[in-house]
Design a protein around this motif. Structure first.
Motif, mmCIF file in Angstrom:
data_model
loop_
_atom_site.group_PDB
_atom_site.id
_atom_site.type_symbol
_atom_site.label_atom_id
_atom_site.label_comp_id
_atom_site.label_asym_id
_atom_site.label_seq_id
_atom_site.Cartn_x
_atom_site.Cartn_y
_atom_site.Cartn_z
ATOM 1 N N LYS B 9 -21.015 39.716 -18.985
ATOM 2 C CA LYS B 9 -21.500 40.065 -17.647
ATOM 3 C C LYS B 9 -22.180 38.859 -17.028
ATOM 4 O O LYS B 9 -22.875 38.099 -17.707
ATOM 5 N N TRP B 10 -21.931 38.680 -15.742
ATOM 6 C CA TRP B 10 -22.573 37.599 -14.995
ATOM 7 C C TRP B 10 -23.330 38.183 -13.808
ATOM 8 O O TRP B 10 -22.871 39.145 -13.179
ATOM 9 N N PHE B 11 -24.494 37.621 -13.527
ATOM 10 C CA PHE B 11 -25.139 37.826 -12.212
ATOM 11 C C PHE B 11 -24.914 36.535 -11.452
ATOM 12 O O PHE B 11 -25.616 35.549 -11.678
ATOM 13 N N GLY B 12 -23.935 36.505 -10.564
ATOM 14 C CA GLY B 12 -23.596 35.246 -9.906
ATOM 15 C C GLY B 12 -23.144 34.252 -10.963
ATOM 16 O O GLY B 12 -22.186 34.510 -11.684
ATOM 17 N N LYS B 13 -23.878 33.139 -11.083
ATOM 18 C CA LYS B 13 -23.497 32.128 -12.070
ATOM 19 C C LYS B 13 -24.134 32.387 -13.429
ATOM 20 O O LYS B 13 -23.721 31.815 -14.436
ATOM 21 N N LEU B 14 -25.173 33.230 -13.425
ATOM 22 C CA LEU B 14 -25.916 33.463 -14.667
ATOM 23 C C LEU B 14 -25.127 34.329 -15.637
ATOM 24 O O LEU B 14 -24.775 35.462 -15.334
ATOM 25 N N GLU B 51 -25.621 49.218 -14.753
ATOM 26 C CA GLU B 51 -25.055 47.906 -14.414
ATOM 27 C C GLU B 51 -23.577 47.912 -14.786
ATOM 28 O O GLU B 51 -23.172 48.549 -15.752
ATOM 29 N N LYS B 52 -22.792 47.177 -13.993
ATOM 30 C CA LYS B 52 -21.364 47.058 -14.313
ATOM 31 C C LYS B 52 -21.138 45.814 -15.161
ATOM 32 O O LYS B 52 -21.923 44.878 -15.111
ATOM 33 N N ILE B 53 -20.053 45.822 -15.921
ATOM 34 C CA ILE B 53 -19.710 44.623 -16.688
ATOM 35 C C ILE B 53 -18.424 44.020 -16.118
ATOM 36 O O ILE B 53 -17.648 44.710 -15.463
#
Ligand code: ADP
Ligand code: MG
Lengths: 222, 242
Positions: B9-14, B51-53
């Motif tokens: 999973k990413w939050f933007g680039k993280l 949260e989605k993956i």
């Protein structure tokens, strides 16, 4: 100065003022009801997250909030006929007030909804409540508490704003003052009476707002 | 019962979850720890799809959680979630808080739901508080209500995200006691916490996360007494001196 004040003429014109008062009352009531519907729809579109609903709603709200009400009234008054729409002054005025207050009400409702802690919504989601249930059981009961007082405040604003309709010759309270002034040339008496009636409406609505605030805040504390 | 297969999973680039593989069998008590920002909350929030993956697969009770066709309501009804900040509904009484989901999600009759809710409140030791609003309760009591609210759905799994981190020290014990009781009933639990005492007492396994990845797993005693990695050792010394 008060010595010169001619109370007799006020009584002579009282029937006119009372029709004006009735008209102002009617215009305000219809406009605020329609504005409420407009506001709910605009707010729903704005927070929907669906682009073709959200951006027009934002545009509408921002255009209204960035321009003077009088300009909006004139825009409709002169603009609608050029579109081939012949609308009587009073309807034009109601539409203007509806759109204007609708935009502000949309923001009031949005503030109420966003004031509810996001975490509670997550708690609702986590326990399986769907979107409508979360709105109904978690958001709306709490949003109402913070929304009703500013909505009544907006109603007070609308009543006073309706005075601008006198400029497109709607026969409401302020227009009655203008009529009396032009017929008898006694502006002090005329607008003293007009102001007095607006104050009466104001204090009624303010009492309602204070009462609702006490009632709602009281409920929230428990 | 819960399985992560190559989850990213990413939050933007993280890159917040980095290739997570994990199996949690029925009845296990898993404690998750790791530095702040390492992805612990995100990991457990993926289990009930808060949260989605982006890729990989999470399976709960044979149900692929992140499949479009999954009945989310049913899935979430089987998983209780307890938040760090309690998130009780302030405009409802304690009893209404606990009854809301059973009545509206599971469609249980009010009288029956009330009976269940009172049982769960008894389990967390708050029967006599059923008529008050959350604001009149201490933090520890609020968190116990939140646990009762989760239990009222008769879940098979309970997830806890730092349930005692927002509490004054003297209230941590009462919440942990309730959780220990749950363990003895055989509940499957995932607990994000730094409470070492709790972990040693009831956890079957401790999982250490850092920068979105599972760095180390082991039994509580193995992990706390002989951590295998330097990162875990540093982390443990930090929570000990804290
Ligand atoms: N909704 C979000 N959007 C963007 N970044 C997020 C979001 N939630 C968490 N993060 C980031 O993801 C990382 C992991 O967060 P989190 O899972 O809450 O860590 P932990 O619970 O271990 O402290 C953090 O760097 C955090 O800032
Ligand atoms: Mg966290």
């Amino acid at each position: 100065m008060l010595v010169d004040f001619n109370f007799r003429i006020i009584f002579e014109y009282l029937p006119l003022f009372l029709t004006g008062l009735r008209s102002t009352f009617f215009i305000s009531l219809v406009s605020i009801s329609l504005a409420l519907v407009t506001g709910v729809i605009a707010c729903a579109c704005r927070i929907s997250g669906i682009k073709i609903l959200k951006y027009p709603a934002i545009a509408f709200i921002e255009i209204i909030r960035s321009t003077p009400l009088l300009v909006q009234i004139y825009f409709l008054y002169f603009g609608l006929p050029t579109l081939g729409l012949r609308v009587p002054e009073i309807q034009t005025g109601i539409i203007a007030l509806m759109l204007n207050s609708g935009a502000y009400i949309a923001e009031i409702i949005r503030a109420g909804i966003t004031s509810v802690d996001q975490g509670q919504l997550e708690a609702g989601t986590a326990s399986g409540l769907n979107y409508i249930q979360r709105m109904r059981f978690i958001i709306l009961p709490q949003a109402l508490g913070v929304t009703v007082p500013p909505l009544l405040g907006q109603s007070i604003v609308l009543v006073k704003d309706s005075a601008l309709l006198s400029l497109i010759s709607v026969m409401e309270l302020t227009r009655c003052g203008q009529t009396m002034t032009s017929e008898r040339f006694m502006p002090a008496e005329a607008f003293f009476t007009v102001a007095f009636f607006y104050m009466c409406i104001y204090f009624c609505l303010k009492a309602l707002a204070d009462w609702s605030q006490r009632k709602l805040i009281f409920r929230e504390a428990y | 019962m819960i399985e992560f297969k190559n989850v990213n999973k990413w939050f933007g680039k993280l890159h917040v979850l980095n290739n997570i593989n994990l199996k949690i069998p029925k009845g296990e008590v898993l404690v998750i720890c790791g530095p702040s920002g390492s992805g612990k909350s995100t990991l457990i929030r993926c289990i009930n799809r808060l949260e989605k993956i982006q890729n990989g697969e999470i399976i709960v009770n044979n149900t692929p959680v992140h499949d479009k066709l999954t009945n989310l309501t049913k899935l979430r009804a089987e998983i209780g979630f307890v938040f760090q900040q309690f998130h009780l509904y302030p405009h409802m009484t304690v009893l209404q808080n606990v009854m809301l989901a059973p009545v509206n999600v599971k469609k249980i009759a009010k009288a029956e739901a009330k009976k269940i809710a009172m049982e769960k409140l008894e389990q967390v030791g708050l029967t006599e508080k059923h008529g008050v609003h959350p604001a009149q309760l201490s933090g520890g009591q609020q968190q116990r209500v939140a646990i009762a609210r989760g239990l009222a759905m008769s879940p098979e799994i309970m997830l806890f995200d730092e349930p005692t981190s927002a509490l004054d020290p003297e209230m941590i014990g009462e919440v942990l006691d309730v959780m220990v009781n749950l363990v003895s009933e055989g509940m499957t639990m995932c607990v994000v916490t730094h409470e070492m005492g709790f972990a040693r007492k009831v956890a079957n396994r401790v999982l250490f996360m850092d920068e979105g990845a599972i760095v180390e797993t082991g039994t509580p005693n193995e992990f706390f007494d002989n951590p295998k990695t330097d990162r875990a050792a540093t982390f443990i010394s930090m929570i000990l001196t804290h």
